[in-house]
Design an enzyme around this catalytic site. Structure first.
Site, short mmCIF file in Angstrom:
data_model
loop_
_atom_site.label_atom_id
_atom_site.label_comp_id
_atom_site.label_asym_id
_atom_site.label_seq_id
_atom_site.Cartn_x
_atom_site.Cartn_y
_atom_site.Cartn_z
N GLU A 100 -12.15 9.96 -5.65
CA GLU A 100 -12.52 8.56 -5.43
C GLU A 100 -13.83 8.53 -4.67
OE1 GLU A 100 -9.54 6.22 -3.31
OE2 GLU A 100 -11.11 4.96 -2.43
N GLU A 115 -18.25 -0.45 0.79
CA GLU A 115 -16.93 -0.82 1.31
C GLU A 115 -17.07 -1.26 2.77
OE1 GLU A 115 -14.05 2.36 1.49
OE2 GLU A 115 -12.38 0.97 1.26
#
Ligand SMILES: *[C@@H]1O[C@H](CO)[C@@H](O)[C@H](O)[C@H]1NC(C)=O
Ligand SMILES: *[C@@H]1O[C@H](CO)[C@@H](O)[C@H](O)[C@H]1NC(C)=O
Ligand SMILES: *[C@@H]1O[C@H](CO)[C@@H](O)[C@H](O)[C@H]1NC(C)=O
Ligand SMILES: *[C@@H]1O[C@H](CO)[C@@H](O)[C@H](O)[C@H]1NC(C)=O
Ligand SMILES: *[C@@H]1O[C@H](CO)[C@@H](O)[C@H](O)[C@H]1NC(C)=O
Ligand SMILES: *[C@@H]1O[C@H](CO)[C@@H](O)[C@H](O)[C@H]1NC(C)=O
Length: 381
Positions: A195, A200
């Site tokens: 990932e 973010e």
């Protein structure tokens, strides 16, 4: 020894009331060295050789760095304009990261205006797109969202093993309870295929962007390894079983996300995924390299990345495969919803889920606006 001693003593003549010290032999004269001296020298030599070898190895280790030489990238996929949303699936299941959220399907998102193409947003004029911007937003209508608020999570239909990915971001979402991200993963093979969290943040989004990798065991970045990045390293082990699955992260300055980023007109995030390593650059709107604008990007000319994950203690090719592009705005959940995280922003009071249920109008800035995404693939020499 006793025999010699006796002889010496005999040769010494009559004893004096005190011992006349013999002339101190020069330690520079090897003939006078005792076995102890020889042992000492041997040990010292061995230590020097070992130290030099260890120093050499450590030095080489500290200087090791992958070959990020120029690759020739050519445009592969364009996610922009009316072709933006059609290239994504809408995820509608229970949120794997335990958010207080209902991810809606495409018809619901369109009818509730949670995903749309826009020509009207003021900032869209400055995106890389000539055919409107794509907006993904959190619902602001439900005044009593007691089971969670509606939002969207989309996953690209196409998956990638390597490449260069350009994300044109006009507006990044922020506000209490939000946990937005632009990331890549193989949802059905997590964390096996890795990932990459490119963009973010949580809640007010005023701590800067965090770039993070998550993997299975055996992928570390190495605390004393050479990296070329402007961001601040957080953790070094990417294995999801360490640090409560915090991953190996790199934090950017405050103007790489949220209100401060949006005030700059957003900008471009670029992710390069190749066997040598993973790098992420953040360019504010005013400083986007012209080769990105002209769609012939060459990362070898861009200077230092925001985040650099060299392949020195992580086989990037085996840990990162089959990556789809995921965009979402989660609410509360494993990160934003932790009380210590939620209440860390002074304006985010009470519990995260109460906030989500009651404060519909507080989600007015909880939207992504993209000029588009462009993916590039390296062409063989
Ligand atoms: C949908 O959102 C856009 C962008 O914010 C806005 O311009 C438009 O008026 C909204 N449409 C409806 C039906 O709410
Ligand atoms: C945006 O503008 C183009 C060209 O003017 C038009 O064809 C398109 O329908 C518009 N889209 C929206 C969502 O308003
Ligand atoms: C909100 O929903 C809950 C549960 O459905 C209900 O008990 C409550 O009366 C509602 N509150 C308002 C202000 O509508
Ligand atoms: C690639 O990802 C897709 C979607 O997550 C999955 O269905 C497929 O099985 C994966 N393929 C491989 C080879 O892992
Ligand atoms: C890490 O991934 C494994 C699956 O490989 C899973 O069983 C485990 O729960 C994960 N740990 C965390 C903390 O997410
Ligand atoms: C990139 O293109 C140039 C010019 O065609 C060529 O000389 C070079 O070998 C290529 N590099 C790679 C890594 O393919």
């Amino acid at each position: 020894m006793s025999a010699n001693y006796t002889q010496d003593k005999a040769a010494a003549g009559p004893e004096l009331p005190y011992r006349v010290p013999a002339a101190r032999p020069s330690r520079l004269n090897p003939k006078s060295w005792t076995w102890k001296t020889w042992t000492g020298i041997a040990v010292a030599l061995i230590l020097i050789i070992v130290a030099a070898a260890v120093g050499g190895v450590l030095g080489a280790r500290a200087n090791a760095y992958p070959d990020y030489s120029k690759l020739n990238y050519s445009l592969q996929d364009t996610y922009s304009g009316d072709n933006f949303f059609s290239q994504f699936n809408y995820f509608t299941g229970y949120d794997p990261t335990h958010g207080f959220v209902h991810y809606v399907d495409s018809p619901t998102a369109v009818s509730e205006n949670l995903t749309l193409m826009s020509n009207t947003t003021t900032s869209s004029a400055t995106s890389l797109s000539t055919s409107g911007t794509a907006i993904l937003r959190v619902d602001t209508a439900d005044q009593n969202a007691t089971t969670g608020r509606r939002s969207v999570r989309i996953t690209s239909k196409k998956a990638y093993n390597t490449g260069l990915f350009i994300f044109d971001i006009v507006h990044s979402p922020y506000g209490c309870a939000t946990w937005p991200s632009v990331w890549m993963t193989d949802v059905s093979n997590w964390p096996l295929n890795g990932e990459i969290d490119v963009v973010e943040a949580v809640n007010m989004g005023n701590m800067g962007n965090q770039v993070t990798l998550h993997t299975t065991k055996g992928c570390e970045i190495g605390k004393n390894r050479k990296r070329k990045q402007t961001g601040t390293a957080l953790n070094y082990n990417c294995y999801n079983g360490t640090d409560s699955n915090a991953g190996c992260g790199v934090s950017g300055p405050t103007n790489t996300f949220g209100a401060a980023y949006n005030a700059l007109g957003g900008g471009v995030y670029a992710l390069e995924l190749r066997s040598a390593g993973i790098r992420v650059w953040s360019f504010p709107r005013s400083n986007i390299p012209s080769d990105i604008t002209s769609k012939s990007p060459d990362p070898s000319t861009w200077g230092t990345a925001l985040a650099d994950f060299p392949n020195l203690e992580c086989d990037i090719s085996s840990h990162f495969k089959n990556q789809t592009i995921v965009v979402d705005i989660d609410l509360c959940g494993d990160w934003a919803g932790q009380p210590s995280v939620f209440n860390a922003d002074a304006q985010c009071t009470g519990t995260c889920s109460d906030w989500v249920a009651d404060k519909a109008s507080s989600f007015d800035q909880a939207y992504w606006e993209f000029g588009g995404f462009w993916t590039y693939t390296a062409t063989a020499a």
